[in-house]
Design an enzyme around this catalytic site. Structure first.
Site, PDB file in Angstrom:
ATOM      1  N   SER A 138       0.839  -1.185   0.000  1.00 21.65           N
ATOM      2  CA  SER A 138       0.000   0.000   0.000  1.00 21.65           C
ATOM      3  C   SER A 138       0.887   1.252   0.000  1.00 21.65           C
ATOM      4  CB  SER A 138      -0.963  -0.034   1.192  1.00 21.65           C
ATOM      5  OG  SER A 138      -1.998   0.906   1.038  1.00 21.65           O
ATOM      6  N   ASP A 146     -16.856 -16.149 -13.548  1.00 29.63           N
ATOM      7  CA  ASP A 146     -15.984 -17.226 -13.057  1.00 29.63           C
ATOM      8  C   ASP A 146     -15.614 -18.203 -14.167  1.00 29.63           C
ATOM      9  OD1 ASP A 146     -14.706 -19.257 -11.662  1.00 29.63           O
ATOM     10  OD2 ASP A 146     -16.524 -19.998 -10.693  1.00 29.63           O
ATOM     11  N   ASP A 182     -12.127 -18.427 -16.980  1.00 32.40           N
ATOM     12  CA  ASP A 182     -10.795 -19.049 -16.903  1.00 32.40           C
ATOM     13  C   ASP A 182     -10.874 -20.564 -17.065  1.00 32.40           C
ATOM     14  OD1 ASP A 182     -11.863 -19.858 -14.510  1.00 32.40           O
ATOM     15  OD2 ASP A 182     -10.240 -19.102 -13.252  1.00 32.40           O
ATOM     16  N   ASP A 189     -13.879 -22.028  -9.867  1.00 29.24           N
ATOM     17  CA  ASP A 189     -13.133 -21.770  -8.639  1.00 29.24           C
ATOM     18  C   ASP A 189     -13.629 -20.549  -7.872  1.00 29.24           C
ATOM     19  OD1 ASP A 189     -12.328 -19.869 -10.430  1.00 29.24           O
ATOM     20  OD2 ASP A 189     -10.184 -20.343 -10.350  1.00 29.24           O
ATOM     21  N   ASP A 201      -8.440  -5.972  -5.459  1.00 31.45           N
ATOM     22  CA  ASP A 201      -8.092  -4.919  -4.499  1.00 31.45           C
ATOM     23  C   ASP A 201      -9.186  -3.868  -4.506  1.00 31.45           C
ATOM     24  OD1 ASP A 201      -6.948  -2.677  -3.134  1.00 31.45           O
ATOM     25  OD2 ASP A 201      -4.943  -3.486  -3.528  1.00 31.45           O
ATOM     26  N   HIS A 244      -7.097  -6.019  -0.843  1.00 36.74           N
ATOM     27  CA  HIS A 244      -5.981  -5.117  -0.554  1.00 36.74           C
ATOM     28  C   HIS A 244      -4.999  -5.724   0.443  1.00 36.74           C
ATOM     29  CE1 HIS A 244      -3.868  -1.362  -0.558  1.00 36.74           C
ATOM     30  NE2 HIS A 244      -4.006  -1.210   0.747  1.00 36.74           N
TER      31      HIS A 244
END
Length: 540
Positions: A204, A271, A274, A278, A426, A465
């Site tokens: 950060s 989802d 890919d 998952d 994030d 984050h």
């Protein structure tokens, strides 16, 4: 407040999590002496040394007192005996007092030096990261830059109500450099020999500080681990107030459960991209889920049913799209699809209405550093004024704290290595800003292959984050170990190992792919096992 504390605790803990493997390959020549008294320090250029203290601390369980906004005491076991050195610096004529703390283990020093960054508006570490570092055999250092704690910006304005530029410069970059200079001197004084390898470690704000070191002080560190870096500070700090501006301008404040419903629907829709079930969106930029699909749906909120409205969906669309000018020009990335809506915080007031609750870091930046009015009512900011504030922040602060200079030639020539991972989910610092910076470095320095020689970026699907507790995807387990191997053995990381324990107690693993590659399911094998995936170009 509890949610806020968890977020900041995550940033602090990220620097403290140093696996034992991180020190396994250290340059392990033993120190020839250990002196924890009468330490002399030469003042870095432009500073004066006000004081130097050195105290030997016994090993055992270390108690770290809370620093606001934290309230809980942290106990860290098995800390070795160490020398605790504090050097106070000032910049003559400024009246600042920047403390550099250096902890040096009495035994087990590996020859490595680690500098620790800060979080939010705190410039450094308050003990948790330092303790973790010396447990792993590092001599460790940090600085408070002469400012204050995580959310305290009382230092930001001077007595005339103008920005305290000298302290902002401390926070932005010069105190970190001075800490590196002083810290290495102290190591030499205490151990009677120089540092073998020096590292930066931060997430950060700490990640931003690491990038600033590479940009402005390329000889300070051999390796820089900069996670979820708060680079492009002058832009993203304003940009992350956008969700509040949207809700206020649209006069619509969706409840947390409505925001959760939008996220759950987006993850369900994207989802499969890919190839694996998952529960992760590997590449949020490729997710084209339209929140209007949920209009009219009923969701349960605190035992009551609420209907998602067209206004709710419009707010989410604008938040995901990111800040734009009234004419439609895009200013910055929005919250990644699938990330939490912390920046769209709300609260219920006495009359039962729901209103905005801005995240304190961008709120303080806009109110204090731009408006010069710490108590400014941010709910009055219109779309037009937001665009002006964004431009004002760029104009006034890019040169001081922007941390966006793509010219890393000096860092490359110094032999330095920069390793970054950033959660694709994030919720506070969109990873797109880091991706954009990496692309600009490639343009400035001859392409991806040349940049990969010294700077590598890894994106972590489903990770929030600084690998916070809301992460649903595997988190990097030993990024610092990967960096030390790269620096000391010349083995550049192709992937970063990551893992997480899911809600059922099962361990899920993944090898995070080196940017610009993304993870793809092979079509067979356990979706929870790293071996079932391979790295491939992203589809757009």
């Amino acid at each position: 407040m509890k949610r806020l504390l968890i977020i900041f605790a995550t940033g602090v803990a990220a620097a403290a999590c140093l696996p034992a493997t991180a020190s396994a390959s250290a340059a392990s020549s033993a120190a020839t002496s250990f002196t924890c008294s009468s330490i002399s320090v030469n003042a870095p250029s432009g500073t004066a040394v006000e004081s130097v203290t050195a105290v030997r601390q016994e090993g055992g369980t270390l108690t770290i007192q809370p620093v606001p906004p934290f309230t809980e005491v942290v106990k860290i076991p098995d800390v070795p005996a160490y020398c605790d050195v504090t050097v106070t610096l000032t910049h003559p004529g400024v009246g600042d007092h920047a403390k550099v703390r250096v902890w040096l283990p009495e035994t087990g020093w590996t020859g490595r030096f680690q500098a620790l960054g800060g979080s939010a508006f705190a410039a450094g570490d308050y003990g948790v990261g330092l303790a973790g570092a010396i447990k792993s055999g590092y001599a460790a250092a940090t600085t408070d830059a002469g400012v204050s704690t995580y959310l305290d910006t009382g230092w930001a304005l001077n007595s005339d109500g103008e920005v305290n530029t000298p302290l902002l410069k401390n926070f932005a970059d010069r105190s970190q450099h001075e800490m590196a200079v002083v810290g290495k001197q102290v190591v030499n004084e205490v151990y009677g020999r120089r540092v073998s390898y020096s590292y930066w470690n931060g997430c950060s704000t700490g990640g931003r500080q690491g990038y600033m070191e590479a940009q402005r002080h390329p000889d300070d560190f051999d390796g820089i681990l900069a996670a979820a870096p708060a680079i492009n500070w002058d832009e993203f700090e304003v940009a992350t107030l956008w969700p509040q501006v949207v809700m206020n301008e649209e006069n619509t404040f969706p409840s947390p459960c409505k925001f959760s419903a939008f996220n759950a629907a987006a993850v369900k829709a994207c989802d499969p991209l890919d190839g694996a079930p998952d529960g992760l969106i590997d590449d949020p930029a490729s997710c084209a889920f339209d929140p209007r699909q949920l209009i009219g749906k009923s969701v349960e909120c605190d035992g009551k049913q609420e209907i998602i409205t067209a206004a709710d969906a419009a707010v989410v669309r604008k938040i995901w799209a990111g800040p734009h000018t009234p004419s439609g020009r895009k200013l910055w990335a929005g919250i990644p699809i699938g990330a939490g809506f912390d920046l769209a915080g709300t609260r219920v007031v006495d009359n039962g209405d729901r209103v905005g609750a801005p995240f304190p870091v961008p709120a303080a930046w806009v109110a204090t550093f731009l408006k010069r009015q710490p108590s400014y009512d941010l709910s009055t900011i219109t779309y037009a004024e937001f665009a002006k504030l964004f431009e004002q922040s760029q104009t006034e602060y890019d040169a001081i704290i922007g941390t966006d200079d793509p010219g890393l030639s000096a860092f490359r020539r110094s032999g330095g290595k920069l390793l970054t991972w950033h959660g694709a989910a994030d919720q506070l610092i969109p990873a797109q800003g880091t991706v954009d910076y990496r692309r600009r470095v490639e343009l400035a320095m001859g392409g991806a292959r040349q940049v990969d020689d010294f700077y590598r970026l890894f994106l972590a699907p489903g990770v929030s984050h600084c690998a916070g507790d809301t992460s649903t995807g595997p988190k990097p387990t030993d990024a610092l170990g990967a960096l030390t191997t790269w620096v000391e053995q010349g083995k550049a990381p192709q992937t970063l190992h990551a893992s997480i324990t899911d809600s059922s107690g099962k361990t899920v693993t993944r090898e995070l792919c080196r940017y610009p590659l993304v993870s793809r399911y092979s079509g067979h094998g356990d979706p929870a096992a790293a071996g079932s995936y391979y790295c491939a170009p992203a589809r757009h």
